[in-house]
Structures are given as structure tokens and as C-alpha cells.
Design a protein around this motif. Sequence first.
Motif, PDB file in Angstrom:
ATOM      1  N   TYR A   1     101.286  23.296  24.001  1.00  0.00           N
ATOM      2  CA  TYR A   1      99.947  23.465  23.439  1.00  0.00           C
ATOM      3  C   TYR A   1      99.796  24.904  22.976  1.00  0.00           C
ATOM      4  O   TYR A   1     100.572  25.786  23.362  1.00  0.00           O
ATOM      5  CB  TYR A   1      98.863  23.094  24.457  1.00  0.00           C
ATOM      6  CG  TYR A   1      98.786  23.970  25.686  1.00  0.00           C
ATOM      7  CD1 TYR A   1      97.940  25.078  25.739  1.00  0.00           C
ATOM      8  CD2 TYR A   1      99.559  23.681  26.807  1.00  0.00           C
ATOM      9  CE1 TYR A   1      97.874  25.868  26.880  1.00  0.00           C
ATOM     10  CE2 TYR A   1      99.498  24.479  27.943  1.00  0.00           C
ATOM     11  CZ  TYR A   1      98.652  25.573  27.983  1.00  0.00           C
ATOM     12  OH  TYR A   1      98.592  26.362  29.094  1.00  0.00           O
TER      13      TYR A   1
ATOM     14  N   ARG B   1     100.410  18.195  23.553  1.00  0.00           N
ATOM     15  CA  ARG B   1     100.993  16.909  23.174  1.00  0.00           C
ATOM     16  C   ARG B   1     102.507  17.019  23.307  1.00  0.00           C
ATOM     17  O   ARG B   1     103.066  18.119  23.441  1.00  0.00           O
ATOM     18  CB  ARG B   1     100.612  16.513  21.751  1.00  0.00           C
ATOM     19  CG  ARG B   1     101.059  17.474  20.661  1.00  0.00           C
ATOM     20  CD  ARG B   1     100.368  17.147  19.341  1.00  0.00           C
ATOM     21  NE  ARG B   1     100.740  18.071  18.266  1.00  0.00           N
ATOM     22  CZ  ARG B   1     101.578  17.787  17.291  1.00  0.00           C
ATOM     23  NH1 ARG B   1     102.178  16.576  17.254  1.00  0.00           N
ATOM     24  NH2 ARG B   1     101.855  18.652  16.348  1.00  0.00           N
ATOM     25  N   THR B   2     103.157  15.865  23.275  1.00  0.00           N
ATOM     26  CA  THR B   2     104.605  15.806  23.388  1.00  0.00           C
ATOM     27  C   THR B   2     105.195  15.303  22.078  1.00  0.00           C
ATOM     28  O   THR B   2     104.730  14.305  21.517  1.00  0.00           O
ATOM     29  CB  THR B   2     105.032  14.877  24.529  1.00  0.00           C
ATOM     30  OG1 THR B   2     104.500  15.380  25.776  1.00  0.00           O
ATOM     31  CG2 THR B   2     106.554  14.818  24.642  1.00  0.00           C
TER      32      THR B   2
ATOM     33  N   THR C   1     106.863  19.281  25.307  1.00  0.00           N
ATOM     34  CA  THR C   1     105.428  19.221  25.579  1.00  0.00           C
ATOM     35  C   THR C   1     104.880  20.637  25.470  1.00  0.00           C
ATOM     36  O   THR C   1     105.366  21.546  26.142  1.00  0.00           O
ATOM     37  CB  THR C   1     105.143  18.657  26.979  1.00  0.00           C
ATOM     38  OG1 THR C   1     105.713  17.351  27.082  1.00  0.00           O
ATOM     39  CG2 THR C   1     103.645  18.580  27.236  1.00  0.00           C
TER      40      THR C   1
END
Length: 279
Positions: A91, A120-121, A89
Motif C-alpha cells: 500500500y 492490495r495484492t 501485497t
Amino acid sequence: MSTTTRALSLGALPLVAVLGLAVLTGRSIQPSELKVGSPAVAACAQPPVFKPGYQRGKDYVVRQGKGYHFGGEAWVEATVCSAGTLAVTAYGELGGVEEPQLTVALNGDILASITFDHERTVQIQLPEAGEVIVAYLNDFYATDSRVIFLRDIKLSGTGCQDLQKIQFVKGKGIDLDPAAHTASLASGVPLTFTPCRAGELQVLALGRKGRSALPILKISEGGAVLYQRPVGTTWRPLRLNVQQRPLTLQLVNPYWKTLADRNLIVSKLNFTPNPPSAR
């Protein structure tokens, strides 16, 4: 406006960095090139523990919560005991024309290069046990700043050339390498040293403009100002008669503005082993 940028280049990476990843050449590195043995699976742990493995500069990767903040070219690494899925995960903090990119490698082979503009993952399949590297290698940093560069700092004639009793605050815009006789001033913090003898101090100086203005260098001896002038954008010699007393060098008109700073923040790193094969 004059700017300075920081970006990754092959020549700037030490050999250990090239061994772990082949991002810049776009090829997989063979085990023989790595000059290491088989993956150290015996030293693995579940869950795997990621730790910084390489940093191009101090604190380019630091622990943040359950993950890491990548402020420059760096990677973290761990050893996994089996094949499985790595969930990342992350950003990005945008800067320049590219988005921050995360690269994942296993045993020297690049498995994925993924960009992040929002959190986001992503999931990456690890096909075997071994050493996993999670890297950030497309850093970008640009400033508009005034900087004075000094080189060939020496005393004329024969005799000692040492700079003694050096005093400055580390991490405050001063970079000094006494062995190489070089220095740079990027803040108003003074640099003080004592020549090992009296004589003519010789220095080559170069300035970088910030906000369209040249940097101004002041050199003082015992409280008396010996020199105070703008430093031009080409290397120029500077000569001053000095005593064996403390000399203070200072950038009089510091200016620093960050224009762009690309970073990658990895919030979580989770590894899930594949279930045992049915017998």
C-alpha cells in the motif's frame, strides 16, 4: 513559502542503479549492458530471500514485519530458482500528484510497474529463473524549512585549511563535508570545529526561507558571539577574524514542516514456483 523537494533523477543514480532497472529510459537493458553473466540460479533458494540491493540514502528501505518500508528510492532483490508467480501485497502513503509505484524486473527486463493507493495484492508472472528486483523509484518529499548552506569554508592566506576537532550530532539536521569545505544547518543543533590556525575565516553563505522568514546564523568563539545575522537567499561572503579556538555555528531560528511525503510499504513478498512440467 519556500519548499524543498526530493525526487528521482537519472543524474543522481549511481551506475549500479542504472544497471538493474531501465525505468527512467523506458527500455529493457540487454545482458551485455549489464556486464554480468547468466543469472546465478545455483545461488538461489526456495523460498527466495529478498534483501536490500540499492538505497539512494541511509535507511531508505528498512525491514517492516514480513515486508519492507520504502521511504525513498531503493530496491530489494532475490534470486529465484525457476519460473513462477510473485505475489506482492503493498500500500502507498500518498504525497504529491502521483501514487507510489512499485516496479518489478527480472534479469534486467521490466515486467510490471504498478501504483498503490490502498493495500492490495498483485501477482506478477516470472517467466524464468534469475535475479528479481522489486523497486520503489518515484519518491516525493517536500518541506517548508529554514536552511543555511555554507561553502568555501577556509582561512585566508597560505597555510593549513583543516577544520579540527569537529563536533556535531549526526542525523540531527547538520551535513558537513570537511574535504569539500561545505556544510548545511537545518536544525538548532550546533556545529563546532577548531580552525587549524588563527586568521580570517572566509565563508560563502546562502539561506532558504521557512514560513516566509530568513534563517539566522550565529557564530560564537569561546562563548562570545562574533556574528548573528539573517542569511539572504543569494550567496554572500562572510569574513571573520578568528583564533585557534573552538568555533560554534548554529541556526538560531530553526523551522521545519513536512508538506508531502510519498512512501511505499510492501507488506508481503511471496514466490510460488510453477509446477514441474508433465513428462
